[in-house]
Enzyme design. Structure first.
Site, PDB file in Angstrom:
ATOM      1  N   GLY A  46      10.579  12.378 -12.803  1.00 19.91           N
ATOM      2  CA  GLY A  46      11.578  11.318 -12.924  1.00 19.91           C
ATOM      3  C   GLY A  46      11.090  10.244 -13.873  1.00 19.91           C
ATOM      4  N   GLN A  51      10.719   2.338 -18.309  1.00 15.33           N
ATOM      5  CA  GLN A  51       9.331   2.803 -18.458  1.00 15.33           C
ATOM      6  C   GLN A  51       8.968   3.090 -19.912  1.00 15.33           C
ATOM      7  OE1 GLN A  51       9.874   5.772 -15.051  1.00 15.33           O
ATOM      8  NE2 GLN A  51       7.699   5.316 -14.918  1.00 15.33           N
ATOM      9  N   CYS A  91       3.617   7.923 -10.064  1.00 13.38           N
ATOM     10  CA  CYS A  91       4.522   7.344 -11.052  1.00 13.38           C
ATOM     11  C   CYS A  91       3.869   7.496 -12.423  1.00 13.38           C
ATOM     12  CB  CYS A  91       4.741   5.865 -10.739  1.00 13.38           C
ATOM     13  SG  CYS A  91       5.810   5.013 -11.902  1.00 13.38           S
ATOM     14  N   LEU A  92       4.657   7.842 -13.422  1.00 13.27           N
ATOM     15  CA  LEU A  92       4.104   7.971 -14.781  1.00 13.27           C
ATOM     16  C   LEU A  92       3.567   6.631 -15.288  1.00 13.27           C
ATOM     17  CD1 LEU A  92       6.713  10.376 -16.418  1.00 13.27           C
ATOM     18  CD2 LEU A  92       4.305  10.861 -15.934  1.00 13.27           C
ATOM     19  N   HIS A 133      13.060   5.960  -5.955  1.00 15.57           N
ATOM     20  CA  HIS A 133      11.925   5.481  -6.759  1.00 15.57           C
ATOM     21  C   HIS A 133      12.404   5.005  -8.139  1.00 15.57           C
ATOM     22  CE1 HIS A 133       7.633   6.008  -8.307  1.00 15.57           C
ATOM     23  NE2 HIS A 133       8.329   5.965  -9.434  1.00 15.57           N
ATOM     24  N   GLU A 134      13.285   5.789  -8.764  1.00 17.16           N
ATOM     25  CA  GLU A 134      13.753   5.450 -10.121  1.00 17.16           C
ATOM     26  C   GLU A 134      14.703   4.256 -10.109  1.00 17.16           C
ATOM     27  OE1 GLU A 134      12.096   6.638 -12.434  1.00 17.16           O
ATOM     28  OE2 GLU A 134      11.176   8.281 -11.320  1.00 17.16           O
ATOM     29  N   HIS A 137      12.790   1.128 -10.190  1.00 17.20           N
ATOM     30  CA  HIS A 137      12.363   0.734 -11.544  1.00 17.20           C
ATOM     31  C   HIS A 137      13.433  -0.108 -12.234  1.00 17.20           C
ATOM     32  CE1 HIS A 137       8.524   2.664 -12.208  1.00 17.20           C
ATOM     33  NE2 HIS A 137       8.969   3.869 -11.864  1.00 17.20           N
TER      34      HIS A 137
HETATM   35  C1  QAP Z   1       8.599   9.545  -9.132  1.00 14.72           C
HETATM   36  O1  QAP Z   1       6.972  10.384 -10.573  1.00 14.72           O
HETATM   37  C2  QAP Z   1       8.341  10.288  -7.857  1.00 14.72           C
HETATM   38  O2  QAP Z   1      -0.116  10.000 -11.738  1.00 14.72           O
HETATM   39  C3  QAP Z   1       8.354  10.341 -10.373  1.00 14.72           C
HETATM   40  O3  QAP Z   1      -1.213  11.532 -13.651  1.00 14.72           O
HETATM   41  C4  QAP Z   1       7.062  10.667  -7.483  1.00 14.72           C
HETATM   42  O4  QAP Z   1       7.119  11.931 -12.177  1.00 14.72           O
HETATM   43  C5  QAP Z   1       9.365  10.607  -7.035  1.00 14.72           C
HETATM   44  C6  QAP Z   1       2.844  11.832 -12.798  1.00 14.72           C
HETATM   45  C7  QAP Z   1       6.859  11.350  -6.302  1.00 14.72           C
HETATM   46  C8  QAP Z   1       9.148  11.308  -5.853  1.00 14.72           C
HETATM   47  C9  QAP Z   1       7.896  11.688  -5.493  1.00 14.72           C
HETATM   48  C10 QAP Z   1       2.034  10.950 -12.114  1.00 14.72           C
HETATM   49  C11 QAP Z   1       2.282  12.617 -13.793  1.00 14.72           C
HETATM   50  C12 QAP Z   1       4.289  11.938 -12.539  1.00 14.72           C
HETATM   51  C13 QAP Z   1       0.683  10.857 -12.400  1.00 14.72           C
HETATM   52  C14 QAP Z   1       6.407  11.213 -11.510  1.00 14.72           C
HETATM   53  C15 QAP Z   1       0.128  11.655 -13.408  1.00 14.72           C
HETATM   54  C16 QAP Z   1       0.941  12.536 -14.091  1.00 14.72           C
HETATM   55  C17 QAP Z   1       4.959  11.139 -11.675  1.00 14.72           C
HETATM   56 CO    CO Z   2       7.909   5.585 -11.462  1.00 10.20          CO
END
Ligand code: QAP
Ligand code: CO
Length: 178
Positions: A46, A51, A91-92, A133-134, A137
């Site tokens: 996401g 971001q 989270c990215l 989550h999004e 943001h």
């Molecule tokens: C939000 O998160 C989310 O630390 C999206 O090193 C997360 O795409 C929603 C990511 C969990 C529901 C459950 C994170 C990639 C990606 C990192 C992401 C990383 C590489 C996170």
């Molecule tokens: Co995020």
């Protein structure tokens, strides 16, 4: 294929309240295309426009393994929420850190698609958590806001350290870390 650089916590630009998205034109298609390119490249499920420093209410999501189920949400609103669920989130914009957050397990929501058409839908579990989550943001919120001061400051220190340790040669290898 255009990759955009991702803002990292604790960058203050992530704290803005994004205004309603109004233009359903080629500019939006380009933004969404860049968001998917960047999200897939960074192995995310996401991403919200803020971001990548575009301050508007646009979200891209794809929770499928095959990376072939694109979801675009413009101006999303949650209409109904069900029982809580605890989910391990990342989270990215907070790379390398994951913590448990309480969310709703099932939501009904409304949004506009890439052409501006309004639709209603429902989501559960991972997808529901991702949408919540999004949307956070878009309101300038980050999942670390739900953590204890101790956990949040540990993450903040870790990310500042990460950033300061990057030499210029490391930076060219990964253009997404400022
Ligand atoms: C939000 O998160 C989310 O630390 C999206 O090193 C997360 O795409 C929603 C990511 C969990 C529901 C459950 C994170 C990639 C990606 C990192 C992401 C990383 C590489 C996170
Ligand atoms: Co995020």
């Amino acid at each position: 294929m255009t990759l955009r650089s991702i803002l990292h916590y604790p960058d203050n630009r992530l704290r803005q309240l994004c205004p309603e998205h109004k233009s359903f034109d080629s500019g939006l298609k380009e933004l969404v295309s860049d968001m998917f390119d960047t999200m897939y490249h960074e192995k995310g499920i996401g991403l919200s426009a803020i971001q990548i420093d575009v301050i508007t209410r646009v979200i891209t999501i794809d929770i499928s393994k095959e990376m072939d189920q694109k979801i675009v949400l413009v101006n999303p609103v949650i209409l109904e929420r069900s029982e809580p669920i605890i989910f391990d989130e990342g989270c990215l914009s907070v790379p390398g850190f994951y913590e448990k957050v309480e969310r709703f397990n099932h939501i009904k929501y409304e949004a506009q698609d890439i052409n501006g058409n309004k639709f209603k839908s429902e989501a559960s579990e991972l997808l529901a958590v991702c949408i919540q989550h999004e949307i956070d943001h878009l309101d300038g919120k980050i999942f670390v806001d739900y953590l204890s001061d101790m956990k949040r400051s540990k993450i903040e220190k870790g990310l500042i350290k990460q950033k300061n340790n990057k030499t210029s040669s490391q930076r060219t290898e990964n253009p997404y870390i400022k």
